[in-house]
Write a protein that holds these residues in place. Structure first.
Motif, PDB file in Angstrom:
ATOM      1  N   ASP A 154       2.638   3.764   4.620  1.00  0.00           N
ATOM      2  CA  ASP A 154       2.902   2.683   3.674  1.00  0.00           C
ATOM      3  C   ASP A 154       2.940   1.354   4.426  1.00  0.00           C
ATOM      4  O   ASP A 154       3.358   1.301   5.581  1.00  0.00           O
ATOM      5  CB  ASP A 154       4.240   2.899   2.974  1.00  0.00           C
ATOM      6  CG  ASP A 154       4.244   4.110   2.048  1.00  0.00           C
ATOM      7  OD1 ASP A 154       3.172   4.705   1.825  1.00  0.00           O
ATOM      8  OD2 ASP A 154       5.321   4.459   1.546  1.00  0.00           O
ATOM      9  N   ALA A 155       2.507   0.294   3.760  1.00  0.00           N
ATOM     10  CA  ALA A 155       2.503  -1.027   4.391  1.00  0.00           C
ATOM     11  C   ALA A 155       2.741  -2.093   3.333  1.00  0.00           C
ATOM     12  O   ALA A 155       2.427  -1.898   2.156  1.00  0.00           O
ATOM     13  CB  ALA A 155       1.179  -1.276   5.102  1.00  0.00           C
ATOM     14  N   THR A 156       3.283  -3.233   3.763  1.00  0.00           N
ATOM     15  CA  THR A 156       3.513  -4.372   2.882  1.00  0.00           C
ATOM     16  C   THR A 156       2.945  -5.623   3.536  1.00  0.00           C
ATOM     17  O   THR A 156       3.175  -5.859   4.717  1.00  0.00           O
ATOM     18  CB  THR A 156       5.021  -4.572   2.617  1.00  0.00           C
ATOM     19  OG1 THR A 156       5.549  -3.400   2.008  1.00  0.00           O
ATOM     20  CG2 THR A 156       5.264  -5.767   1.712  1.00  0.00           C
ATOM     21  N   TRP A 157       2.210  -6.385   2.755  1.00  0.00           N
ATOM     22  CA  TRP A 157       1.652  -7.650   3.232  1.00  0.00           C
ATOM     23  C   TRP A 157       2.083  -8.769   2.296  1.00  0.00           C
ATOM     24  O   TRP A 157       2.222  -8.571   1.092  1.00  0.00           O
ATOM     25  CB  TRP A 157       0.126  -7.597   3.281  1.00  0.00           C
ATOM     26  CG  TRP A 157      -0.398  -6.497   4.137  1.00  0.00           C
ATOM     27  CD1 TRP A 157      -0.449  -6.462   5.500  1.00  0.00           C
ATOM     28  CD2 TRP A 157      -0.932  -5.245   3.699  1.00  0.00           C
ATOM     29  NE1 TRP A 157      -0.989  -5.282   5.930  1.00  0.00           N
ATOM     30  CE2 TRP A 157      -1.301  -4.498   4.846  1.00  0.00           C
ATOM     31  CE3 TRP A 157      -1.144  -4.657   2.454  1.00  0.00           C
ATOM     32  CZ2 TRP A 157      -1.862  -3.240   4.783  1.00  0.00           C
ATOM     33  CZ3 TRP A 157      -1.698  -3.392   2.386  1.00  0.00           C
ATOM     34  CH2 TRP A 157      -2.050  -2.699   3.538  1.00  0.00           C
ATOM     35  N   MET A 158       2.274  -9.946   2.837  1.00  0.00           N
ATOM     36  CA  MET A 158       2.619 -11.136   2.059  1.00  0.00           C
ATOM     37  C   MET A 158       1.574 -12.199   2.347  1.00  0.00           C
ATOM     38  O   MET A 158       1.774 -13.067   3.205  1.00  0.00           O
ATOM     39  CB  MET A 158       4.030 -11.617   2.410  1.00  0.00           C
ATOM     40  CG  MET A 158       5.078 -10.618   2.027  1.00  0.00           C
ATOM     41  SD  MET A 158       6.704 -11.214   2.459  1.00  0.00           S
ATOM     42  CE  MET A 158       7.705  -9.997   1.646  1.00  0.00           C
ATOM     43  N   MET A 199       0.870  -1.175   0.000  1.00  0.00           N
ATOM     44  CA  MET A 199       0.000   0.000   0.000  1.00  0.00           C
ATOM     45  C   MET A 199       0.906   1.224   0.000  1.00  0.00           C
ATOM     46  O   MET A 199       1.688   1.422   0.926  1.00  0.00           O
ATOM     47  CB  MET A 199      -0.914   0.028   1.227  1.00  0.00           C
ATOM     48  CG  MET A 199      -1.806   1.278   1.265  1.00  0.00           C
ATOM     49  SD  MET A 199      -3.043   1.283   2.589  1.00  0.00           S
ATOM     50  CE  MET A 199      -2.016   1.558   4.032  1.00  0.00           C
ATOM     51  N   ASP A 200       0.808   1.997  -1.064  1.00  0.00           N
ATOM     52  CA  ASP A 200       1.517   3.273  -1.160  1.00  0.00           C
ATOM     53  C   ASP A 200       0.551   4.307  -0.595  1.00  0.00           C
ATOM     54  O   ASP A 200      -0.315   4.812  -1.303  1.00  0.00           O
ATOM     55  CB  ASP A 200       1.879   3.554  -2.612  1.00  0.00           C
ATOM     56  CG  ASP A 200       2.651   4.840  -2.795  1.00  0.00           C
ATOM     57  OD1 ASP A 200       3.148   5.390  -1.791  1.00  0.00           O
ATOM     58  OD2 ASP A 200       2.750   5.301  -3.948  1.00  0.00           O
ATOM     59  N   ARG A 203      -3.749   3.484  -3.247  1.00  0.00           N
ATOM     60  CA  ARG A 203      -2.914   2.928  -4.314  1.00  0.00           C
ATOM     61  C   ARG A 203      -2.213   1.683  -3.782  1.00  0.00           C
ATOM     62  O   ARG A 203      -1.576   1.724  -2.724  1.00  0.00           O
ATOM     63  CB  ARG A 203      -1.878   3.942  -4.779  1.00  0.00           C
ATOM     64  CG  ARG A 203      -0.973   3.426  -5.889  1.00  0.00           C
ATOM     65  CD  ARG A 203      -0.069   4.542  -6.414  1.00  0.00           C
ATOM     66  NE  ARG A 203       0.792   4.057  -7.465  1.00  0.00           N
ATOM     67  CZ  ARG A 203       2.103   3.882  -7.337  1.00  0.00           C
ATOM     68  NH1 ARG A 203       2.715   4.191  -6.205  1.00  0.00           N
ATOM     69  NH2 ARG A 203       2.822   3.432  -8.338  1.00  0.00           N
ATOM     70  N   PHE A 204      -2.337   0.597  -4.537  1.00  0.00           N
ATOM     71  CA  PHE A 204      -1.734  -0.671  -4.156  1.00  0.00           C
ATOM     72  C   PHE A 204      -0.921  -1.215  -5.324  1.00  0.00           C
ATOM     73  O   PHE A 204      -1.313  -1.082  -6.490  1.00  0.00           O
ATOM     74  CB  PHE A 204      -2.819  -1.704  -3.800  1.00  0.00           C
ATOM     75  CG  PHE A 204      -3.715  -1.251  -2.684  1.00  0.00           C
ATOM     76  CD1 PHE A 204      -3.337  -1.417  -1.358  1.00  0.00           C
ATOM     77  CD2 PHE A 204      -4.942  -0.686  -2.966  1.00  0.00           C
ATOM     78  CE1 PHE A 204      -4.176  -1.021  -0.329  1.00  0.00           C
ATOM     79  CE2 PHE A 204      -5.783  -0.270  -1.938  1.00  0.00           C
ATOM     80  CZ  PHE A 204      -5.392  -0.429  -0.620  1.00  0.00           C
TER      81      PHE A 204
END
Length: 120
Positions: free
Chosen positions: A67-71, A33-34, A112-113
């Protein structure tokens, strides 16, 4: 490797549905996620739509304001009876268009992703 971008602006009620323009085939490596200006209480439901079936990817509550990052990963199933392991997870294989539904995103707020999909 392929990067799928989903971006848009919420309606007055805070809802937003984003669907990729084309199908992707491969494994989801990560979703980034930007962060723009979405409300902190925004929730999201991620799926992959291939026309014949829907693959659940993940559900997130309260996305936050950075901002975040998921896996996203799915639990593996046992061969003997199909039940899920509780400690073994694999990447999710997709064959259709990535889709996210945002709720509580805020009036006219932007999201925005970037989704990384690989065939390896």
């Amino acid at each position: 490797m392929k990067i799928v971008e989903l971006a848009g602006t919420c309606a007055a009620g805070g809802g937003l549905t984003l669907t990729a323009d084309e199908n992707s085939v491969g494994y989801i490596e990560k979703i980034v996620m930007d962060y723009d200006d979405g409300d902190t209480g925004a929730d999201s439901v991620w799926t992959n739509e291939d026309g014949a079936a829907t693959t659940d990817v993940m559900t997130l509550a309260n996305l936050g304001t950075s901002d975040a990052t998921w896996m996203p990963r799915a639990l593996c199933n046992k061969v003997a009876d199909g039940s899920a392991f509780t400690d073994v997870a694999e990447r999710i294989f997709v064959t259709g268009a990535m889709k996210v539904v945002i709720t509580n995103g805020g009036n006219a707020k932007n999201f925005r992703f970037l989704i990384t999909i690989t065939d390896e």
